[in-house]
Design a protein around this motif. Structure first.
Motif, PDB file in Angstrom:
ATOM      1  N   GLU A  66       0.990  -1.287  -0.120  1.00 17.82           N
ATOM      2  CA  GLU A  66      -0.586  -0.299   0.055  1.00 17.82           C
ATOM      3  C   GLU A  66       0.565   1.530   0.063  1.00 17.82           C
ATOM      4  O   GLU A  66       1.964   1.291   0.506  1.00 17.82           O
ATOM      5  N   GLN A  67       0.371   2.233  -0.904  1.00 14.62           N
ATOM      6  CA  GLN A  67       1.283   3.150  -0.901  1.00 14.62           C
ATOM      7  C   GLN A  67       1.868   4.373   0.593  1.00 14.62           C
ATOM      8  O   GLN A  67       2.955   4.442   0.989  1.00 14.62           O
ATOM      9  N   TRP A  68       0.707   4.022   1.396  1.00 15.25           N
ATOM     10  CA  TRP A  68       0.315   4.610   2.194  1.00 15.25           C
ATOM     11  C   TRP A  68       0.876   4.112   3.372  1.00 15.25           C
ATOM     12  O   TRP A  68       0.996   4.948   4.533  1.00 15.25           O
ATOM     13  N   ILE A  69       1.350   3.476   3.060  1.00 15.32           N
ATOM     14  CA  ILE A  69       1.853   2.677   4.500  1.00 15.32           C
ATOM     15  C   ILE A  69       3.364   3.359   5.164  1.00 15.32           C
ATOM     16  O   ILE A  69       3.146   3.557   6.551  1.00 15.32           O
ATOM     17  N   ASN A  70       3.770   4.104   3.642  1.00 11.80           N
ATOM     18  CA  ASN A  70       4.819   4.696   4.322  1.00 11.80           C
ATOM     19  C   ASN A  70       4.980   6.073   4.315  1.00 11.80           C
ATOM     20  O   ASN A  70       5.816   6.835   4.045  1.00 11.80           O
TER      21      ASN A  70
END
Length: 117
Positions: A48-52
């Protein structure tokens, strides 16, 4: 073979460090700081892009990072951890002094009424 980097970029780490004032968001310590994922990445990272991204990251000391794992009920209640399927920008975070804040994509704190806006 080089290991694939699964954590946040240096630029995102710097945003989180600046947003959290170079202190642990739970106890205020300036020692042994690390970047904590509110929603766990899982084994080997996550896609997922938002994880980091900043809304999912907090600056914490290693002692509090372990405390979160040993005290999940309190950690979820304070927003230091977030359960899937919730997204981190939908859960406010308790900061020292008792303030509840949304964490925004640009690395800022918001006391606004709506999640991360």
């Amino acid at each position: 073979m080089a290991r694939r980097r699964t954590g946040p970029t240096d630029a995102v780490r710097e945003l989180v460090y600046q947003r959290d004032g170079g202190r642990c968001v739970r106890c205020g310590s300036v020692d042994r700081l690390t970047v904590h994922h509110r929603v766990n990445r899982g084994m080997g990272g996550a896609r997922e892009q938002w994880i980091n991204q900043p809304p999912n990251l907090l600056l914490v000391c290693t002692t509090c990072n372990l405390w979160f794992e040993d005290n999940p009920r309190d950690s979820y209640a304070a927003g230091w951890k977030v359960r899937r399927p919730q997204l981190p920008n939908e859960v406010r975070v308790l900061y020292p002094g008792g303030g509840l804040y949304w964490l925004t994509q640009d690395g800022a704190l918001s006391m606004g009424v709506e999640a991360g806006r």
